[in-house]
Design an enzyme around this catalytic site. Structure first.
Site, PDB file in Angstrom:
ATOM      1  N   ILE A 565      -2.471   6.131  -5.776  1.00 29.35           N
ATOM      2  CA  ILE A 565      -1.276   5.945  -4.930  1.00 29.35           C
ATOM      3  C   ILE A 565      -0.002   6.175  -5.745  1.00 29.35           C
ATOM      4  O   ILE A 565       0.891   6.931  -5.325  1.00 29.35           O
ATOM      5  CB  ILE A 565      -1.263   4.522  -4.308  1.00 29.35           C
ATOM      6  CG1 ILE A 565      -2.565   4.239  -3.546  1.00 29.35           C
ATOM      7  CG2 ILE A 565      -0.041   4.327  -3.421  1.00 29.35           C
ATOM      8  CD1 ILE A 565      -2.885   5.202  -2.435  1.00 29.35           C
ATOM      9  N   THR A 646      -0.548  -1.111  -8.535  1.00 27.25           N
ATOM     10  CA  THR A 646      -1.846  -1.555  -9.038  1.00 27.25           C
ATOM     11  C   THR A 646      -2.457  -2.441  -7.945  1.00 27.25           C
ATOM     12  O   THR A 646      -1.847  -2.693  -6.903  1.00 27.25           O
ATOM     13  CB  THR A 646      -1.707  -2.415 -10.311  1.00 27.25           C
ATOM     14  OG1 THR A 646      -1.174  -3.696  -9.947  1.00 27.25           O
ATOM     15  CG2 THR A 646      -0.775  -1.780 -11.322  1.00 27.25           C
ATOM     16  N   GLU A 697       5.280  -2.839   2.989  1.00 26.47           N
ATOM     17  CA  GLU A 697       4.679  -2.236   4.187  1.00 26.47           C
ATOM     18  C   GLU A 697       3.289  -1.688   3.913  1.00 26.47           C
ATOM     19  O   GLU A 697       2.379  -1.780   4.753  1.00 26.47           O
ATOM     20  CB  GLU A 697       5.603  -1.137   4.729  1.00 26.47           C
ATOM     21  CG  GLU A 697       5.152  -0.442   6.002  1.00 26.47           C
ATOM     22  CD  GLU A 697       4.944  -1.389   7.178  1.00 26.47           C
ATOM     23  OE1 GLU A 697       3.782  -1.819   7.366  1.00 26.47           O
ATOM     24  OE2 GLU A 697       5.913  -1.715   7.885  1.00 26.47           O
ATOM     25  N   VAL A 700      -0.583  -3.497   4.527  1.00 20.83           N
ATOM     26  CA  VAL A 700      -1.409  -3.547   5.745  1.00 20.83           C
ATOM     27  C   VAL A 700      -1.258  -2.219   6.496  1.00 20.83           C
ATOM     28  O   VAL A 700      -0.131  -1.802   6.803  1.00 20.83           O
ATOM     29  CB  VAL A 700      -0.987  -4.715   6.677  1.00 20.83           C
ATOM     30  CG1 VAL A 700      -1.901  -4.752   7.913  1.00 20.83           C
ATOM     31  CG2 VAL A 700      -1.023  -6.038   5.948  1.00 20.83           C
ATOM     32  N   ALA A 702      -1.641   0.710   5.409  1.00 16.46           N
ATOM     33  CA  ALA A 702      -1.041   1.739   4.542  1.00 16.46           C
ATOM     34  C   ALA A 702       0.349   2.136   5.075  1.00 16.46           C
ATOM     35  O   ALA A 702       1.207   1.264   5.235  1.00 16.46           O
ATOM     36  CB  ALA A 702      -1.972   2.926   4.404  1.00 16.46           C
ATOM     37  N   LEU A 704       1.239   2.965   8.029  1.00 11.97           N
ATOM     38  CA  LEU A 704       1.525   2.620   9.431  1.00 11.97           C
ATOM     39  C   LEU A 704       2.542   1.477   9.503  1.00 11.97           C
ATOM     40  O   LEU A 704       2.495   0.546   8.690  1.00 11.97           O
ATOM     41  CB  LEU A 704       0.247   2.170  10.155  1.00 11.97           C
ATOM     42  CG  LEU A 704      -0.870   3.187  10.333  1.00 11.97           C
ATOM     43  CD1 LEU A 704      -2.050   2.523  11.050  1.00 11.97           C
ATOM     44  CD2 LEU A 704      -0.376   4.390  11.133  1.00 11.97           C
ATOM     45  N   GLY A 755     -10.406   8.610  -1.199  1.00 10.43           N
ATOM     46  CA  GLY A 755      -9.295   7.768  -1.668  1.00 10.43           C
ATOM     47  C   GLY A 755      -8.969   6.627  -0.722  1.00 10.43           C
ATOM     48  O   GLY A 755      -7.875   6.074  -0.753  1.00 10.43           O
ATOM     49  N   ASP A 769     -10.925  -7.149   1.623  1.00 15.01           N
ATOM     50  CA  ASP A 769      -9.679  -6.403   1.846  1.00 15.01           C
ATOM     51  C   ASP A 769      -9.125  -6.682   3.242  1.00 15.01           C
ATOM     52  O   ASP A 769      -7.915  -6.872   3.418  1.00 15.01           O
ATOM     53  CB  ASP A 769      -9.954  -4.906   1.648  1.00 15.01           C
ATOM     54  CG  ASP A 769      -8.716  -4.077   1.860  1.00 15.01           C
ATOM     55  OD1 ASP A 769      -7.789  -4.194   1.023  1.00 15.01           O
ATOM     56  OD2 ASP A 769      -8.652  -3.348   2.865  1.00 15.01           O
ATOM     57  N   LYS A 773      -5.592  -8.703   4.447  1.00 15.33           N
ATOM     58  CA  LYS A 773      -4.627  -8.187   5.430  1.00 15.33           C
ATOM     59  C   LYS A 773      -4.412  -9.207   6.549  1.00 15.33           C
ATOM     60  O   LYS A 773      -3.281  -9.381   7.031  1.00 15.33           O
ATOM     61  CB  LYS A 773      -5.106  -6.848   5.984  1.00 15.33           C
ATOM     62  CG  LYS A 773      -5.023  -5.743   4.927  1.00 15.33           C
ATOM     63  CD  LYS A 773      -5.806  -4.516   5.325  1.00 15.33           C
ATOM     64  CE  LYS A 773      -5.657  -3.424   4.268  1.00 15.33           C
ATOM     65  NZ  LYS A 773      -6.631  -2.361   4.414  1.00 15.33           N
ATOM     66  N   GLY A 884      -5.635   6.220   2.458  1.00 18.20           N
ATOM     67  CA  GLY A 884      -5.515   7.582   1.920  1.00 18.20           C
ATOM     68  C   GLY A 884      -4.252   7.715   1.090  1.00 18.20           C
ATOM     69  O   GLY A 884      -3.247   7.039   1.347  1.00 18.20           O
TER      70      GLY A 884
HETATM   71  N1  LIG Z   1      -6.000   3.772  -1.342  1.00 17.37           N
HETATM   72  C1  LIG Z   1      -5.399   3.442  -0.254  1.00 17.37           C
HETATM   73  O1  LIG Z   1      -5.555   4.066   0.786  1.00 17.37           O
HETATM   74  C2  LIG Z   1      -4.491   2.274  -0.238  1.00 17.37           C
HETATM   75  C3  LIG Z   1      -4.271   1.557  -1.364  1.00 17.37           C
HETATM   76  N2  LIG Z   1      -3.425   0.484  -1.332  1.00 17.37           N
HETATM   77  C4  LIG Z   1      -3.193  -0.271  -2.560  1.00 17.37           C
HETATM   78  O2  LIG Z   1      -2.617   0.558  -3.543  1.00 17.37           O
HETATM   79  C5  LIG Z   1      -2.888   0.039  -4.831  1.00 17.37           C
HETATM   80  C6  LIG Z   1      -3.316   1.166  -5.747  1.00 17.37           C
HETATM   81  O3  LIG Z   1      -4.497   1.708  -5.329  1.00 17.37           O
HETATM   82  P1  LIG Z   1      -5.053   3.036  -5.987  1.00 17.37           P
HETATM   83  O4  LIG Z   1      -3.964   3.923  -6.374  1.00 17.37           O
HETATM   84  O5  LIG Z   1      -6.081   3.542  -5.069  1.00 17.37           O
HETATM   85  O6  LIG Z   1      -5.722   2.481  -7.324  1.00 17.37           O
HETATM   86  P2  LIG Z   1      -6.075   3.243  -8.669  1.00 17.37           P
HETATM   87  O7  LIG Z   1      -7.212   2.547  -9.281  1.00 17.37           O
HETATM   88  O8  LIG Z   1      -6.173   4.710  -8.444  1.00 17.37           O
HETATM   89  O9  LIG Z   1      -4.811   3.026  -9.566  1.00 17.37           O
HETATM   90  C7  LIG Z   1      -4.473   1.793 -10.091  1.00 17.37           C
HETATM   91  C8  LIG Z   1      -3.454   1.977 -11.179  1.00 17.37           C
HETATM   92  O10 LIG Z   1      -3.046   0.716 -11.626  1.00 17.37           O
HETATM   93  C9  LIG Z   1      -3.053   0.695 -13.018  1.00 17.37           C
HETATM   94  N3  LIG Z   1      -3.255  -0.671 -13.490  1.00 17.37           N
HETATM   95  C10 LIG Z   1      -4.232  -1.509 -13.225  1.00 17.37           C
HETATM   96  N4  LIG Z   1      -4.034  -2.687 -13.837  1.00 17.37           N
HETATM   97  C11 LIG Z   1      -2.874  -2.589 -14.491  1.00 17.37           C
HETATM   98  C12 LIG Z   1      -2.107  -3.457 -15.309  1.00 17.37           C
HETATM   99  N5  LIG Z   1      -2.501  -4.681 -15.548  1.00 17.37           N
HETATM  100  N6  LIG Z   1      -0.965  -3.011 -15.814  1.00 17.37           N
HETATM  101  C13 LIG Z   1      -0.540  -1.749 -15.574  1.00 17.37           C
HETATM  102  N7  LIG Z   1      -1.221  -0.891 -14.817  1.00 17.37           N
HETATM  103  C14 LIG Z   1      -2.377  -1.300 -14.281  1.00 17.37           C
HETATM  104  C15 LIG Z   1      -4.129   1.627 -13.428  1.00 17.37           C
HETATM  105  O11 LIG Z   1      -3.836   2.090 -14.711  1.00 17.37           O
HETATM  106  P3  LIG Z   1      -5.002   2.311 -15.830  1.00 17.37           P
HETATM  107  O12 LIG Z   1      -5.792   3.426 -15.280  1.00 17.37           O
HETATM  108  O13 LIG Z   1      -4.217   2.611 -17.048  1.00 17.37           O
HETATM  109  O14 LIG Z   1      -5.745   1.013 -15.853  1.00 17.37           O
HETATM  110  C16 LIG Z   1      -3.978   2.718 -12.373  1.00 17.37           C
HETATM  111  O15 LIG Z   1      -2.993   3.637 -12.786  1.00 17.37           O
HETATM  112  C17 LIG Z   1      -3.900  -1.067  -4.611  1.00 17.37           C
HETATM  113  O16 LIG Z   1      -3.266  -2.301  -4.653  1.00 17.37           O
HETATM  114  C18 LIG Z   1      -4.419  -0.820  -3.195  1.00 17.37           C
HETATM  115  O17 LIG Z   1      -4.826  -1.972  -2.533  1.00 17.37           O
HETATM  116  C19 LIG Z   1      -2.811   0.083  -0.209  1.00 17.37           C
HETATM  117  C20 LIG Z   1      -2.983   0.758   0.948  1.00 17.37           C
HETATM  118  C21 LIG Z   1      -3.868   1.930   1.038  1.00 17.37           C
HETATM  119  N1  LIG Z   2      -8.924   0.116   0.873  1.00 11.33           N
HETATM  120  C1  LIG Z   2      -8.030  -0.074   1.922  1.00 11.33           C
HETATM  121  C2  LIG Z   2      -6.842   0.743   1.713  1.00 11.33           C
HETATM  122  C3  LIG Z   2      -5.720   0.233   2.473  1.00 11.33           C
HETATM  123  O1  LIG Z   2      -5.264  -0.888   2.364  1.00 11.33           O
HETATM  124  C4  LIG Z   2      -8.655   0.335   3.220  1.00 11.33           C
HETATM  125  O2  LIG Z   2      -9.733   0.916   3.182  1.00 11.33           O
HETATM  126  O3  LIG Z   2      -8.099   0.051   4.264  1.00 11.33           O
HETATM  127 NA    NA Z   3       1.840  -0.506   6.761  1.00  7.26          NA
END
Ligand SMILES: NC(=O)C1=CN([C@@H]2O[C@H](COP(=O)(O)OP(=O)(O)OC[C@H]3O[C@@H](n4cnc5c(N)ncnc54)[C@H](OP(=O)(O)O)[C@@H]3O)[C@@H](O)[C@H]2O)C=CC1
Ligand SMILES: N[C@@H](CC=O)C(=O)O
Ligand code: NA
Length: 907
Positions: A565, A646, A697, A700, A702, A704, A755, A769, A773, A884
Site C-alpha cells: 500500500i 504498516t 478512511e 474499513v 479500503a 470506499l 494484494g 480483520d 472493522k 487491493g
Molecule cells: N491490502 C489491502 O487491500 C488493504 C490494506 N490495508 C492496510 O494497509 C496496511 C499495509 O498493508 P500492506 O501494504 O498490504 O502490507 P505490506 O506487508 O506490503 O507492507 C507493510 C510495510 O510495513 C513495514 N513495516 C512493518 N512493520 C514496521 C515497523 N515496525 N516499522 C516500520 N515499518 C514497518 C514493512 O517494512 P519491512 O518490509 O521493512 O518490514 C512494509 O514496508 C495494513 O495495515 C493493512 O491492514 C487496509 C486496507 C486494504
Molecule cells: N485484508 C483486508 C484489506 C482491507 O482492509 C481485506 O481483505 O479486506
Molecule cells: Na474506506
C-alpha cells in the site's frame, strides 16, 4: 489594545504648535487621511514605524516633514520641462561594475522610450571602498596608498579602453589622469598631515561617481544621442545633520538645477549619485544609500513619471527568500508597506529615499539588472492597487527579528496607577535599551515588552531596583524575563480594513503548533507583530507565509511502511504531485520513508521516480525517533503528516504522541482504532481537542467512503441503528470465486497474490480483520467495545507461511459447507454486524439466498448497509472493491488531500 511601538523617551517628538501653518495639510499629502484624523496618535505611529533598530529614522522623518514644505516651494520655483516626460533611473555599483555592465546600462537607458531621462549612477563596484581606503592609508602614513591609487587608475583606464575609442577615449583618459594627479597631491598632503577632514575624504571618495558618470554618458553618446553629464555637487545642496544624515536644501538645489539645465539642456542626463555640496560649496555626500536618495530628490524636482532603482534582486520579496524558499516577488507595495518592510530588515529602500517621491505619488520601481524579464516591484500609492480585494492581498510580507527577550512586569498594583508605564520605560531608558515592541492587556495587570537579548540583563536589573519597594510590598508580583524570543511581523496596509487577517494569521500559527508569547498590533495597523520562541521562528514564518497563499500549501510527509500500500501510494503521489501543485496549490513533499529495517531521509523531498533504488542504495538504519524528528522539525515546511502504511500495533501506539506534537496522522492501519479501548479513547479525545488531524478512511472498506459516510450521518444528527456488511475484500473474493471444482486453498492464494490479504493472511481467514472493522465502526458509532467482545475463530498455526502451506487442510470442510448451502439455493458470505441498538458486534459465516444483495458481489467487493433513523426502511448502501493496492492507496491519498484542504488548500 496593545500597540507596537517603542516609546523610548529620548526621541523628541515634533511640537505640533511650532509647525508651520500648513503642516497638517502637508502631512495629509504624505500620510493617508485615515491616519490624520487623530494627529497625536499619528505621532506615536510615526515613532513606532520608524524607530527601533534604526532609531535615527525618526529624527530624519521629523526633519523632513518641515523640509517637505520647502520641497513644494522648490518644485514650484524650478522652471524645467517637468511631469510625465521624465523617467529617472538609478544604477548602483554592481550595475556598472565592469565594462560589459556599463554597456548594458547604456543599452537600457537608450531603450527607455521616455521623452526625457535622468540617470543617477554610483561608482563602479568596490571603488568607493577603494577611495576611502586610500585616505585611511594616507592618514596612517602607509606608502602603499600610491600603488592603491594606481590600481584605481588602471581599473578605470582599462574599462574606458574597452568601451571608448578615438576622441572620446582620449578625452576621458586626459580627465582621469588629471584627477589622479590631483588626488595624488591631496593624498600626499593627507599623508604629511596624518589627518583628513570629513569633507576632504568625501571629496576624494566622490571621484568614483564622477568617473562612472563620465564613462556612461560617453557610451550613451556613442549611440548618436545627446547626453549631458551632471556633477551633482554643482546642483544638490544638503546640510549634514549627523554622521549619517543630511537634510536636502530643496529650494537652493532647485535654483541650481534650473541654472544647470539652462546651460546643459539635454534629454538624457547622467548624474553622479551619492555626492552633493554644502550651502558653502564644500563637497559632501548623501551618506548611506546616498545614490537612491539622489535619484529620489531628482525625481521630485523634475516631477518625474517614475524612478527606477536598478539592483541585483528581482524586487521586494514577501519574506526573506533564504528562509522561505517559496517567497515571491511582490508586484506592488505602498510607500508605507515598503517602509515597514525596510524596518524589519527587508532589502527595501531606506525610508528617507521614499519621502521626496512619495510626496508627489511618483512610483519607485525596483528592478533586477541581471534579469530584465522580471517586472520588479512597484512602490506606489495604495490607490493604485486598491481594487485588489481579499485578505491575501491585505498581507504583503512577513519579516522576523531574532535575538530578543521579553520582559513581563506583572502585579495587581499596576492597574489604574498613572505613571506606571512611565516608570517602567524610564528605567529602561536609563540603561539605554531599545524597546522593540510593547504589549499591555487592558486589565493593566501586566506590561510586557521586547528588548534585544543583549540588553535584557541590564533592563531587568534596572526594573528590579526601580520597583524594589513595590515588589516587596507585593504591589508588583514579578519582573520576569523570557529569553530566546523572536518577533514575527506581518506587514500590509490593508490589514486594518480587512476582517479576518489576524484570525488567519493566528490559525496558521495554531495549525503549525506554534505558541504565541505576546501580540501587538501597531496603531498604524500596517503590521501585526507576534513574539514566538526563537526556535519556532522560521517555522512560524513559513507557516504564515504559506497560509497567506504567498507560497503553496506545503506538507512534509513521512511514509512508514513502503510495502504494497505504501509503495503504491508513493507511485500515485509521483504521478499526481505536479498537477496538485499547479491546480490546487498543494505541495506534498516526502521528506522520509521508512520500513522496519531501513529508512531514507531527504531535506527537500525524495525524488519519487527513484525512491525504491534510493532506499536500497542510500537507505540508513531505521530509527523511528530520528525519522519523526527529521520529517517534523525541518523548519522548512509548516505542516507535517505521518502516513502509517504498516499493520504494526507498536507504530500505532505513537499516534497520540505525534498528534500531541502537531503532526497529522493518516493511516489504513486498523491497529490503533481497534486496539485497547482506553488508548483509542485517549487518542480520539486528543484529536478532538487539537488542531491536528487524524484520518483513517482506509481502515474499513479500503478506498470506499465508509468512515466518512458514517461520520457524515452522525455529525448531521442521524441515529445509527445497525451496520451490516461484507467487510473483507479477501473473504469476499474467496467466496465469490470458490465455485465448481476449485479448491479453497487455490482461491486464497489468488486473493493473496492480488494484494487483498493482510500482511498476515490468517487475520483475514480467521475473521480477525472483519472483527477489527466491526470494532472501528462500532466505536465510531459510540459503542464502547473491545476486540475481545467479538468472538472469532482462532487458528492454531505458528506462522503465516506455514498457514499458507497448510491451507489445503481446510479445503474439505469448506467444500462441504458450500455444498450444503448450494443445496438450499443459498451462498456462503462472511459478514460483520454492528448492532447499535443492542450495543454489540458480531462476525460470522452466514448463508444468504442467491437473490440477496450480499450474494450479488464480484471480485473483492465490500458491501455495507447503514440502517439509521433516516434510512430505516431502505438502508444506505455503499458497495465496491474493498481491498487491493490501487484502491487502498487511493483512499489514503484522498485522506492526505482532505488534510491539505483542512489546512487551507482551495477546494
Ligand atoms: N491490502 C489491502 O487491500 C488493504 C490494506 N490495508 C492496510 O494497509 C496496511 C499495509 O498493508 P500492506 O501494504 O498490504 O502490507 P505490506 O506487508 O506490503 O507492507 C507493510 C510495510 O510495513 C513495514 N513495516 C512493518 N512493520 C514496521 C515497523 N515496525 N516499522 C516500520 N515499518 C514497518 C514493512 O517494512 P519491512 O518490509 O521493512 O518490514 C512494509 O514496508 C495494513 O495495515 C493493512 O491492514 C487496509 C486496507 C486494504
Ligand atoms: N485484508 C483486508 C484489506 C482491507 O482492509 C481485506 O481483505 O479486506
Ligand atoms: Na474506506
Amino acid at each position: 489594545m496593545a500597540f507596537a511601538s517603542s516609546l523610548t523617551p529620548s526621541y523628541s517628538l515634533p511640537n505640533l504648535s511650532s509647525m508651520p501653518k500648513n503642516s497638517i495639510t502637508t502631512l495629509n499629502k504624505i500620510y493617508p487621511s485615515s491616519l490624520l484624523h487623530r494627529p497625536p496618535i499619528f505621532r506615536v505611529c510615526c515613532n513606532s514605524q520608524l524607530q527601533g533598530r534604526d532609531s535615527s529614522n525618526f529624527n530624519l522623518f521629523a526633519s523632513v516633514t518641515s523640509a517637505d514644505v520647502l520641497l513644494d516651494e522648490a518644485v514650484e520655483q524650478v522652471k524645467l520641462p517637468k511631469g510625465d516626460t521624465w523617467s529617472i533611473h538609478k544604477f548602483g555599483g554592481t550595475c556598472v561594475g565592469t565594462s560589459e555592465r556599463i554597456q548594458n546600462v547604456a543599452n537600457i537607458v537608450v531603450k527607455d522610450e521616455s521623452e526625457r531621462k535622468l540617470v543617477v549612477v554610483s561608482a563602479m563596484s568596490k571603488v568607493t571602498d577603494m577611495m576611502y581606503d586610500l585616505i585611511h592609508k594616507a592618514q596612517a602614513r602607509d606608502d602603499s596608498y600610491v600603488t592603491a591609487l594606481d590600481t584605481v587608475l588602471e581599473k578605470h583606464k582599462s574599462t574606458a579602453i574597452d568601451l571608448l575609442k578615438g576622441d572620446d577615449l582620449n578625452k576621458f583618459l586626459a580627465r582621469l589622469h588629471k584627477d589622479i594627479n590631483n588626488l595624488k597631491a591631496m593624498l600626499r598632503a593627507i599623508y604629511i598631515a596624518g589627518h583628513a577632514t570629513e569633507s576632504f575624504s568625501d571629496f576624494v571618495a566622490g571621484h568614483g561617481e564622477l568617473w562612472s558618470a563620465e564613462l556612461l554618458s560617453s557610451v550613451i553618446r556613442k549611440s548618436g544621442l545627446k547626453c549631458a553629464c551632471m556633477d551633482t555637487r554643482d546642483v544638490l545642496v544638503v546640510n549634514p545633520t549627523s554622521s549619517d544624515q543630511v537634510d536636502p536644501d530643496y529650494v537652493e538645489s532647485g535654483r541650481r538645477l534650473e541654472k544647470w539645465y539652462s546651460q546643459n539642456s539635454s534629454d538624457i542626463i547622467v548624474a553622479t549619485g551619492f555626492i552633493a555640496s554644502t550651502p558653502e560649496n564644500i563637497p559632501t555626500t548623501l551618506k548611506r544609500d546616498g545614490s537612491d536618495f539622489s535619484a529620489a530628490i531628482m525625481g521630485a524636482l523634475f516631477q518625474a513619471r517614475q524612478v527606477t532603482i536598478w539592483t541585483d534582486v528581482d524586487g521586494v520579496y514577501s519574506a526573506d527568500p533564504r528562509k522561505v524558499s517559496e517567497a515571491v516577488v511582490l508586484n506592488k507595495l505602498s510607500y508605507q508597506e515598503a517602509w515597514e518592510m525596510s524596518y524589519f530588515g527587508a532589502n527595501v529602500l531606506h525610508p528617507r529615499t521614499i519621502i521626496p517621491v512619495m510626496k508627489y505619488d511618483i512610483p519607485i520601481v525596483i528592478r533586477n539588472i541581471f534579469n530584465l524579464s522580471a517586472p520588479g516591484t512597484s512602490i506606489c500609492r495604495p490607490a493604485d492597487f486598491e481594487n485588489e480585494d481579499g485578505w491575501e492581498f491585505a498581507v504583503k510580507g512577513f519579516a522576523t527579528i531574532d535575538n530578543l527577550a521579553l520582559v513581563n512586569v506583572e502585579g495587581t498594583g499596576m492597574a489604574g496607577v498613572p505613571g506606571t508605564s512611565s516608570a517602567i520605560f524610564g528605567a529602561v531608558k536609563d540603561v539605554g535599551a531599545n524597546v522593540i515592541m510593547i504589549s499591555q492587556a487592558s486589565s493593566e495587570h501586566s506590561v510586557c515588552f521586547a528588548v534585544p537579548e543583549k540588553e535584557v540583563k541590564a533592563v531587568a536589573a534596572a526594573l528590579e531596583s526601580r520597583f524594589r519597594q513595590a515588589l516587596s510590598a507585593g504591589r508588583l508580583s514579578q519582573i520576569a524575563v523570557i529569553p530566546n524570543c523572536s518577533i514575527l511581523a506581518a506587514v500590509g496596509q490593508k490589514m486594518a480594513s480587512t476582517p479576518g487577517v489576524s484570525a488567519t494569521l493566528f490559525s496558521a500559527l495554531a495549525k503549525a503548533n506554534i505558541n504565541i508569547r505576546a501580540i501587538a498590533q501597531g496603531c498604524s495597523e500596517y503590521n501585526v507583530t507576534v513574539v514566538v520562541k526563537r526556535e519556532d521562528c522560521v517555522k512560524a514564518l513559513r507557516a504564515v507565509h504559506s497560509r497567506f497563499y504567498l507560497s503553496r500549501t506545503t506538507i512534509a510527509m513521512g511514509i512508514i511502511g513502503p510495502g504494497l500500500i505504501g509503495g503504491t501510494l508513493l507511485d500515485q503521489l509521483k504521478e499526481q504531485a505536479a498537477v496538485l501543485k499547479e491546480n490546487s496549490n498543494i505541495d506534498l513533499r516526502v521528506l522520509g520513508l521508512t520500513g522496519s529495517k531501513t529508512m531514507l531521509l531527504s531535506d527537500m523531498g525524495v525524488d519519487l521516480s527513484t525512491w525504491r533504488d534510493q532506499l536500497e542504495e542510500k537507505g540508513e538504519k531505521a530509527d523511528m525517533e530520528k525519522f519523526v524528528r527529521h520529517v517534523h522539525n525541518n523548519h522548512f515546511i509548516p505542516n507535517t503528516v505521518i502516513v502509517d502504511c504498516t499493520a504494526d500495533s507498536s507504530i500505532a501506539s505513537h499516534y497520540h504522541d505525534w498528534l500531541r506534537r502537531g503532526i497529522h496522522v493518516v493511516t489504513p492501519n486498523k491497529k490503533a482504532n481497534s486496539g485497547p479501548l482506553e488508548q483509542y479513547l485517549k487518542l480520539r479525545t486528543l484529536q478532538r481537542q487539537s488542531y491536528t488531524h487524524y484520518f483513517y478512511e482506509g481502515t474499513v472498506g479500503a478506498g470506499l467512503p465508509i468512515i466518512s459516510t458514517l461520520q457524515g450521518l452522525l455529525e448531521t444528527g442521524d441515529k445509527i441503528l445497525r451496520i451490516e456488511g461484507i467487510f473483507s475484500g479477501t473473504l469476499s473474493y474467496i467466496f465469490n470465486n470458490f465455485k465448481g471444482a476449485r479448491a479453497f486453498s487455490e482461491v486464497v492464494k489468488e486473493a493473496k497474490d492480488a494484494g487483498y490479504t493482510e500482511p498476515d493472511p490468517r487475520d483475514d481467514l480467521s475473521g480477525t480483520d472483519v472483527a477489527r472493522k466491526v470494532i472501528i465502526l462500532a466505536r465510531e458509532s459510540g459503542l464502547k467495545l473491545e476486540l475481545s467482545d467479538i468472538p472469532i475463530q482462532s487458528l492454531d498455526i505458528a506462522s503465516a507461511e506455514e498457514f499458507m502451506e497448510q491451507l489445503h487442510k481446510y479445503d474439505q470442510d469448506l467444500a462441504k459447507q458450500r455444498q450444503e448451502a448450494e443445496a438450499t439455493g443459498e451462498v456462503l458470505r462472511y459478514v460483520g454486524v454492528v448492532d447499535v441498538v443492542n450495543q454489540k458486534g458480531t462476525v460470522e459465516l452466514r448463508r444468504y439466498k442467491k437473490e440477496h444483495p450480499f450474494a450479488q458481489l464480484s471480485g473483492s467487493d465490500n458491501i455495507i448497509a447503514f440502517s439509521t433513523q433516516r434510512y430505516e426502511k431502505q438502508p444506505l448502501i455503499v458497495r465496491g472493491p474493498g481491498a487491493g493496492a490501487e484502491v487502498t492507496a487511493g483512499g489514503v491519498f484522498s485522506d492526505i488531500l482532505r488534510l491539505a484542504s483542512y489546512l487551507g488548500a482551495p477546494s
